[in-house]
Write a protein that holds these residues in place. Structure first.
Motif, PDB file in Angstrom:
ATOM      1  N   TYR A   9       0.814  -1.210   0.000  1.00 21.46           N
ATOM      2  CA  TYR A   9       0.000   0.000   0.000  1.00 21.46           C
ATOM      3  C   TYR A   9       0.854   1.268   0.000  1.00 21.46           C
ATOM      4  O   TYR A   9       0.325   2.367  -0.088  1.00 21.46           O
ATOM      5  CB  TYR A   9      -0.939   0.023   1.215  1.00 21.46           C
ATOM      6  N   SER A  10       2.170   1.132   0.109  1.00 26.67           N
ATOM      7  CA  SER A  10       3.041   2.297   0.196  1.00 26.67           C
ATOM      8  C   SER A  10       3.101   3.074  -1.106  1.00 26.67           C
ATOM      9  O   SER A  10       3.256   4.282  -1.089  1.00 26.67           O
ATOM     10  CB  SER A  10       4.455   1.870   0.603  1.00 26.67           C
ATOM     11  N   GLY A  11       3.029   2.396  -2.222  1.00 26.87           N
ATOM     12  CA  GLY A  11       3.085   3.078  -3.508  1.00 26.87           C
ATOM     13  C   GLY A  11       4.481   3.530  -3.871  1.00 26.87           C
ATOM     14  O   GLY A  11       5.409   3.489  -3.070  1.00 26.87           O
ATOM     15  N   ALA A  12       4.645   3.979  -5.090  1.00 29.05           N
ATOM     16  CA  ALA A  12       5.945   4.389  -5.602  1.00 29.05           C
ATOM     17  C   ALA A  12       6.342   5.787  -5.135  1.00 29.05           C
ATOM     18  O   ALA A  12       7.495   6.164  -5.226  1.00 29.05           O
ATOM     19  CB  ALA A  12       5.935   4.343  -7.134  1.00 29.05           C
ATOM     20  N   GLN A  13       5.406   6.574  -4.644  1.00 23.38           N
ATOM     21  CA  GLN A  13       5.677   7.953  -4.257  1.00 23.38           C
ATOM     22  C   GLN A  13       6.264   8.083  -2.859  1.00 23.38           C
ATOM     23  O   GLN A  13       6.559   9.175  -2.408  1.00 23.38           O
ATOM     24  CB  GLN A  13       4.385   8.777  -4.336  1.00 23.38           C
ATOM     25  N   GLY A  14       6.394   6.987  -2.131  1.00 19.40           N
ATOM     26  CA  GLY A  14       6.861   7.064  -0.744  1.00 19.40           C
ATOM     27  C   GLY A  14       5.677   7.294   0.172  1.00 19.40           C
ATOM     28  O   GLY A  14       4.722   6.551   0.140  1.00 19.40           O
ATOM     29  N   GLY A  15       5.714   8.370   0.926  1.00 16.75           N
ATOM     30  CA  GLY A  15       4.579   8.687   1.790  1.00 16.75           C
ATOM     31  C   GLY A  15       4.562   7.837   3.034  1.00 16.75           C
ATOM     32  O   GLY A  15       5.595   7.584   3.634  1.00 16.75           O
ATOM     33  N   GLN A  16       3.405   7.376   3.421  1.00 12.73           N
ATOM     34  CA  GLN A  16       3.242   6.616   4.653  1.00 12.73           C
ATOM     35  C   GLN A  16       3.627   5.160   4.410  1.00 12.73           C
ATOM     36  O   GLN A  16       2.804   4.357   3.973  1.00 12.73           O
ATOM     37  CB  GLN A  16       1.810   6.718   5.146  1.00 12.73           C
ATOM     38  N   CYS A  17       4.865   4.844   4.681  1.00 13.61           N
ATOM     39  CA  CYS A  17       5.381   3.513   4.373  1.00 13.61           C
ATOM     40  C   CYS A  17       5.641   2.706   5.644  1.00 13.61           C
ATOM     41  O   CYS A  17       6.300   3.173   6.564  1.00 13.61           O
ATOM     42  CB  CYS A  17       6.680   3.615   3.589  1.00 13.61           C
ATOM     43  N   VAL A  18       5.149   1.497   5.645  1.00 17.13           N
ATOM     44  CA  VAL A  18       5.354   0.577   6.754  1.00 17.13           C
ATOM     45  C   VAL A  18       6.126  -0.618   6.229  1.00 17.13           C
ATOM     46  O   VAL A  18       5.853  -1.118   5.142  1.00 17.13           O
ATOM     47  CB  VAL A  18       3.999   0.113   7.335  1.00 17.13           C
ATOM     48  N   GLU A  19       7.110  -1.059   6.989  1.00 14.75           N
ATOM     49  CA  GLU A  19       7.867  -2.263   6.656  1.00 14.75           C
ATOM     50  C   GLU A  19       7.758  -3.252   7.803  1.00 14.75           C
ATOM     51  O   GLU A  19       7.624  -2.864   8.956  1.00 14.75           O
ATOM     52  CB  GLU A  19       9.354  -1.932   6.445  1.00 14.75           C
ATOM     53  N   TRP A  20       7.845  -4.518   7.464  1.00 22.34           N
ATOM     54  CA  TRP A  20       7.833  -5.561   8.481  1.00 22.34           C
ATOM     55  C   TRP A  20       8.872  -6.604   8.100  1.00 22.34           C
ATOM     56  O   TRP A  20       9.303  -6.678   6.953  1.00 22.34           O
ATOM     57  CB  TRP A  20       6.450  -6.159   8.642  1.00 22.34           C
ATOM     58  N   ALA A  21       9.298  -7.392   9.077  1.00 23.64           N
ATOM     59  CA  ALA A  21      10.340  -8.394   8.863  1.00 23.64           C
ATOM     60  C   ALA A  21       9.748  -9.790   9.041  1.00 23.64           C
ATOM     61  O   ALA A  21       9.705 -10.321  10.149  1.00 23.64           O
ATOM     62  CB  ALA A  21      11.504  -8.171   9.821  1.00 23.64           C
ATOM     63  N   PRO A  22       9.251 -10.397   7.951  1.00 22.80           N
ATOM     64  CA  PRO A  22       8.581 -11.688   8.068  1.00 22.80           C
ATOM     65  C   PRO A  22       9.480 -12.822   8.545  1.00 22.80           C
ATOM     66  O   PRO A  22       9.014 -13.721   9.249  1.00 22.80           O
ATOM     67  CB  PRO A  22       8.063 -11.943   6.656  1.00 22.80           C
ATOM     68  N   ASP A  23      10.749 -12.793   8.195  1.00 16.38           N
ATOM     69  CA  ASP A  23      11.662 -13.871   8.609  1.00 16.38           C
ATOM     70  C   ASP A  23      11.847 -13.910  10.122  1.00 16.38           C
ATOM     71  O   ASP A  23      12.016 -14.963  10.710  1.00 16.38           O
ATOM     72  CB  ASP A  23      13.032 -13.703   7.948  1.00 16.38           C
ATOM     73  N   HIS A  24      11.803 -12.761  10.736  1.00 16.08           N
ATOM     74  CA  HIS A  24      12.019 -12.673  12.179  1.00 16.08           C
ATOM     75  C   HIS A  24      10.886 -13.346  12.949  1.00 16.08           C
ATOM     76  O   HIS A  24      11.106 -13.913  14.016  1.00 16.08           O
ATOM     77  CB  HIS A  24      12.164 -11.208  12.595  1.00 16.08           C
ATOM     78  N   ALA A  25       9.687 -13.284  12.406  1.00 16.07           N
ATOM     79  CA  ALA A  25       8.524 -13.877  13.087  1.00 16.07           C
ATOM     80  C   ALA A  25       8.705 -15.373  13.301  1.00 16.07           C
ATOM     81  O   ALA A  25       8.318 -15.918  14.335  1.00 16.07           O
ATOM     82  CB  ALA A  25       7.258 -13.599  12.301  1.00 16.07           C
ATOM     83  N   ALA A  26       9.303 -16.042  12.330  1.00 20.67           N
ATOM     84  CA  ALA A  26       9.502 -17.486  12.449  1.00 20.67           C
ATOM     85  C   ALA A  26      10.567 -17.835  13.491  1.00 20.67           C
ATOM     86  O   ALA A  26      10.491 -18.882  14.118  1.00 20.67           O
ATOM     87  CB  ALA A  26       9.898 -18.056  11.093  1.00 20.67           C
ATOM     88  N   ILE A  27      11.503 -16.931  13.696  1.00 25.05           N
ATOM     89  CA  ILE A  27      12.607 -17.192  14.626  1.00 25.05           C
ATOM     90  C   ILE A  27      12.246 -16.777  16.053  1.00 25.05           C
ATOM     91  O   ILE A  27      12.362 -17.562  16.988  1.00 25.05           O
ATOM     92  CB  ILE A  27      13.879 -16.435  14.178  1.00 25.05           C
ATOM     93  N   ALA A  28      11.807 -15.542  16.225  1.00 25.05           N
ATOM     94  CA  ALA A  28      11.626 -14.978  17.562  1.00 25.05           C
ATOM     95  C   ALA A  28      10.174 -14.940  18.032  1.00 25.05           C
ATOM     96  O   ALA A  28       9.902 -14.509  19.135  1.00 25.05           O
ATOM     97  CB  ALA A  28      12.207 -13.570  17.604  1.00 25.05           C
ATOM     98  N   ARG A  29       9.253 -15.345  17.176  1.00 26.05           N
ATOM     99  CA  ARG A  29       7.823 -15.367  17.512  1.00 26.05           C
ATOM    100  C   ARG A  29       7.247 -13.977  17.761  1.00 26.05           C
ATOM    101  O   ARG A  29       6.288 -13.813  18.490  1.00 26.05           O
ATOM    102  CB  ARG A  29       7.547 -16.264  18.712  1.00 26.05           C
ATOM    103  N   VAL A  30       7.877 -12.952  17.178  1.00 24.80           N
ATOM    104  CA  VAL A  30       7.333 -11.598  17.161  1.00 24.80           C
ATOM    105  C   VAL A  30       7.531 -11.037  15.755  1.00 24.80           C
ATOM    106  O   VAL A  30       8.421 -11.470  15.031  1.00 24.80           O
ATOM    107  CB  VAL A  30       7.994 -10.645  18.191  1.00 24.80           C
ATOM    108  N   VAL A  31       6.690 -10.087  15.382  1.00 21.89           N
ATOM    109  CA  VAL A  31       6.783  -9.453  14.063  1.00 21.89           C
ATOM    110  C   VAL A  31       7.237  -8.005  14.266  1.00 21.89           C
ATOM    111  O   VAL A  31       6.496  -7.194  14.813  1.00 21.89           O
ATOM    112  CB  VAL A  31       5.416  -9.482  13.349  1.00 21.89           C
ATOM    113  N   PRO A  32       8.474  -7.674  13.850  1.00 20.46           N
ATOM    114  CA  PRO A  32       8.935  -6.295  13.956  1.00 20.46           C
ATOM    115  C   PRO A  32       8.343  -5.450  12.817  1.00 20.46           C
ATOM    116  O   PRO A  32       8.260  -5.896  11.671  1.00 20.46           O
ATOM    117  CB  PRO A  32      10.445  -6.389  13.829  1.00 20.46           C
ATOM    118  N   VAL A  33       7.943  -4.217  13.159  1.00 20.28           N
ATOM    119  CA  VAL A  33       7.346  -3.287  12.193  1.00 20.28           C
ATOM    120  C   VAL A  33       8.011  -1.931  12.400  1.00 20.28           C
ATOM    121  O   VAL A  33       8.259  -1.517  13.533  1.00 20.28           O
ATOM    122  CB  VAL A  33       5.821  -3.170  12.430  1.00 20.28           C
ATOM    123  N   ARG A  34       8.296  -1.234  11.275  1.00 19.18           N
ATOM    124  CA  ARG A  34       8.934   0.079  11.384  1.00 19.18           C
ATOM    125  C   ARG A  34       8.458   1.001  10.269  1.00 19.18           C
ATOM    126  O   ARG A  34       7.841   0.567   9.295  1.00 19.18           O
ATOM    127  CB  ARG A  34      10.458  -0.048  11.328  1.00 19.18           C
TER     128      ARG A  34
END
Length: 65
Positions: A9-34
């Motif tokens: 949903y971030s689009g090519a223009q930037g703006g309100q961008c959210v990232e998450w780390a899916p690989d970390h969820a499998a290891i640490a049982r938490v989903v980091p978001v930034r």
């Protein structure tokens, strides 16, 4: 080091961008978001079930204004 994935949903223009780390969820049982515009800033973490419920709600249109 996490592999960060930007929201489709971030689009090519930037703006309100959210990232998450899916690989970390499998290891640490938490989903980091930034904020992709501030990669060295704070990171929130969510339990996988809470993150899944959030994404499901977004896809269902529950947060549209």
């Amino acid at each position: 080091m996490h592999r960060w994935v930007k929201s489709s949903y971030s689009g090519a223009q930037g703006g309100q961008c959210v990232e998450w780390a899916p690989d970390h969820a499998a290891i640490a049982r938490v989903v980091p978001v930034r904020d992709s515009k501030d990669p060295h800033g704070p990171t929130l973490t969510f339990q996988p079930a809470a993150w899944t419920a959030f994404i499901t709600s977004i896809k269902a249109g529950e947060f549209q204004g």
